[in-house]
Design an enzyme around this catalytic site. Structure first.
Site, mmCIF file in Angstrom:
data_model
loop_
_atom_site.group_PDB
_atom_site.id
_atom_site.type_symbol
_atom_site.label_atom_id
_atom_site.label_comp_id
_atom_site.label_asym_id
_atom_site.label_seq_id
_atom_site.Cartn_x
_atom_site.Cartn_y
_atom_site.Cartn_z
ATOM 1 C CG ASN A 13 21.554 4.602 38.417
ATOM 2 O OD1 ASN A 13 22.025 5.456 37.658
ATOM 3 N ND2 ASN A 13 21.564 4.712 39.732
ATOM 4 N NE ARG A 42 29.066 14.746 45.044
ATOM 5 C CZ ARG A 42 27.862 14.203 44.861
ATOM 6 N NH1 ARG A 42 26.795 14.961 44.864
ATOM 7 N NH2 ARG A 42 27.739 12.917 44.679
ATOM 8 N NE ARG A 50 19.434 8.431 40.199
ATOM 9 C CZ ARG A 50 20.442 8.555 41.034
ATOM 10 N NH1 ARG A 50 21.289 7.581 41.189
ATOM 11 N NH2 ARG A 50 20.581 9.646 41.727
ATOM 12 C CG HIS A 109 19.665 12.764 46.502
ATOM 13 N ND1 HIS A 109 20.467 13.579 47.270
ATOM 14 C CD2 HIS A 109 20.481 11.855 45.951
ATOM 15 C CE1 HIS A 109 21.727 13.177 47.182
ATOM 16 N NE2 HIS A 109 21.765 12.128 46.385
ATOM 17 C CD GLU A 154 17.547 7.200 45.325
ATOM 18 O OE1 GLU A 154 18.404 6.528 45.932
ATOM 19 O OE2 GLU A 154 17.816 8.231 44.697
#
Ligand code: AMP
Length: 400
Positions: free
Chosen positions: A7, A240, A90, A179, A383
Site C-alpha cells: 500500500n 475532512r 492497493r 473503502h 482489507e
C-alpha cells in the site's frame, strides 16, 4: 504460497507478507518519510519490532529497503524474494474501468494512470509503488485491488450528482465511493456470522476511522455509499469536513481571499474533528477533551453520531429495511461509546443494542439484544486479506 501486499502512499509504503496456506501474517512493515529527511523502516515479525534508518530518495529505494528487511538473515522471514508468488497492490481510484481487481500489465497501468486526475493525492503514489515493485521484482506477477471497485454496482440514481449530465459524460464526474475492500469484507463476514446467504441480506456497513464511509449493501452489492468522487464527502472525519453546502466554499473564499486549492486543503486537512475541536484529528484525543468538559469537542463528537444516524436511516429507507448494521475500522471497532450513542433510540427501526455486550473493543461480535430484529455487529476489518485473496485468485488464473 506467499503473497506480499503493498500500500504505497506519496511518502510512505506499508507492506504485509501473508502465507496463504493459513492466511497467517509473516511480517508487517511501514516505511516512512520517503524523499524526506529521516526515512525509516519498521518491520514487525511475531510481535518483535526492528527499525532501520537510512535515507530514501524515492520509492525504488524504499522497495529495495523492504526487500532487504524481508530477506535479512537475522530478523527477516524470507531466504529470497523468489519465495513470493505474487504482489497485491492497493489502488485507491479504479474509476469506471475497474469493477474488480486486475492483473497488472501495461494496459492496466495506463488505466490507473488515466484515473490520476480523479485521485491526485492517491493514484500517482500507488503507481509509484507498483512501478518500483515491478522494477525490483520484474518476474513476480502483480495484481491491483481498487477501493472503488466494490461500489461499481451502484445504480445511476445513487452515483450521479445533480449537475449537468455533460459533466458525467465528458469528465466522469460521479460518486465512486471508497473503502470498498472493507465494506465487501465485513458484508461477507456478517453473512457468515448471521448464518444467512448474503444474497438475502440488507446491510448498512459503517467504516469509521480517520477516513469514514458508510455503505448500503443490498443482497451482496453496494447500492449507495457516503464518500463521493473523492473521499471528502460523507460524515465528518479526522481532518475532512464531510458534507458541506458547496456555496459555503464561495462565501469563505471571497471573504478570506482564498483560491480553490487553499479552500480544498482546508476541507481535506484542517476540518472535521481537528477543525471543529481545535484539538486533534484523533477520536481518542477528542473524546478525552469532551470528557473534561470541552464544549467544541463534545459538539464534534455529537456531529459524528448524528451523521452516522442519518446515513443508517437513509440507507434503511433506500433498501426497504435493514437486517444488520456493521461497525468497523479504528473508531467503529473500538469506540463502544460511539456505537452506544449511534444506536440510541433506534428501536423504531427494530434495532436495540445490548449496552453491556457492546463494551468491547476489536472483536467480532453481535452486540444486539436477543429480541432486536436488526442485528448490530462489530467486525474488525481486514482489507489486507481481501487484497491477498484477490491476488491469489487472479494469479491462480494466469500462467504464472
Ligand atoms: P483507522 O483509520 O481505521 O486506523 O482509525 C483511526 C481512528 O480510530 C482514530 O480516530 C482513533 O482515535 C480511533 N480509535 C482507535 N482506538 C480507539 C478507541 N479505543 N476508542 C475510540 N477511538 C479509537
Amino acid at each position: 504460497m506467499k503473497i506480499l501486499i503493498v500500500n504505497a502512499g506519496s511518502s510512505s509504503l506499508k507492506y504485509q507478507l501473508v502465507d496463504m496456506l493459513n492466511e497467517a501474517t509473516l511480517a508487517q512493515g511501514l516505511i516512512e518519510r520517503i524523499g524526506i529527511e529521516g526515512s525509516k523502516l519498521t518491520q514487525k515479525v511475531n510481535g518483535e519490532k526492528n527499525v532501520v534508518k537510512s535515507p530514501l530518495t524515492n520509492h525504488i529505494e524504499a522497495v529495495e529497503m523492504m526487500v532487504s528487511a524481508l530477506t535479512n538473515n537475522v530478523y527477516g522471514v524470507l531466504k529470497s524474494m523468489d519465495e513470493i508468488s505474487a504482489v497485491g497492490h492497493r489502488v485507491v481510484q479504479g474509476g469506471e474501468h475497474f469493477t474488480a481487481s486486475a492483473v497488472i500489465n501495461e494496459e492496466v497501468l495506463a488505466a490507473i494512470d488515466a484515473n490520476c486526475a480523479l485521485a491526485p493525492l492517491h493514484n500517482p503514489a500507488n503507481l509509484m509503488g507498483i512501478r518500483a515493485c515491478r522494477e525490483i521484482m520484474p518476474k513476480t506477477p502483480m495484481v491491483a485491488v481498487f477501493d472503488t471497485a466494490f461500489h461499481q454496482t451502484m445504480p445511476a440514481k445513487s452515483f450521479l450528482y445533480g449537475v449537468p449530465m455533460d459533466y458525467y459524460k465528458r469528465l466522469r464526474v460521479r460518486r465512486y465511493g471508497f473503502h470498498g475492500t472493507s465494506h465487501s469484507y465485513v458484508s461477507k463476514r456478517a453473512a457468515v456470522m448471521l448464518g444467512r446467504p448474503i444474497e438475502e441480506l440488507r446491510l448498512v456497513t459503517c467504516h469509521l476511522g480517520n477516513g469514514s464511509s458508510m455503505a448500503a449493501v443490498q443482497f451482496g452489492k453496494s447500492v449507495d455509499t457516503s464518500m463521493g468522487m473523492t473521499p471528502l464527502e460523507g460524515v465528518i472525519m479526522g481532518t475532512r469536513s464531510g458534507n458541506v453546502d458547496p456555496a459555503v466554499l464561495q462565501f469563505i473564499m471571497n471573504s478570506e481571499n482564498l483560491d480553490i486549492n487553499q479552500m480544498l486543503d482546508i476541507l481535506n486537512k484542517e476540518s472535521g474533528f481537528l477543525g471543529l475541536s481545535g484539538i486533534s484529528s484523533d477520536m481518542r484525543d477528542v473524546e478525552e477533551a469532551a470528557e473534561k468538559g470541552d464544549k467544541a469537542a463534545q459538539i464534534a463528537i455529537e456531529m459524528l453520531y448524528q451523521g452516522i444516524k442519518k446515513y443508517i436511516g437513509a440507507y434503511a429507507a433506500v433498501m426497504g429495511g435493514v437486517d444488520a448494521i456493521i461497525f468497523t475500522a479504528g473508531i467503529g471497532e473500538n469506540g463502544w461509546e460511539l456505537r452506544e450513542a449511534v444506536m440510541e433510540n433506534m428501536e423504531f427501526l427494530g434495532a436495540s443494542i445490548d449496552k453491556e455486550k457492546n463494551k468491547v473493543r476489536s472483536q467480532e461480535i453481535d452486540v444486539s439484544m436477543p429480541d432486536s430484529k436488526v442485528r448490530i455487529l462489530v467486525i474488525p476489518t481486514n482489507e489486507e486479506i481481501v487484497i491477498a485473496r484477490d491476488t491469489l485468485a487472479l494469479v491462480g488464473n494466469t500462467d504464472h
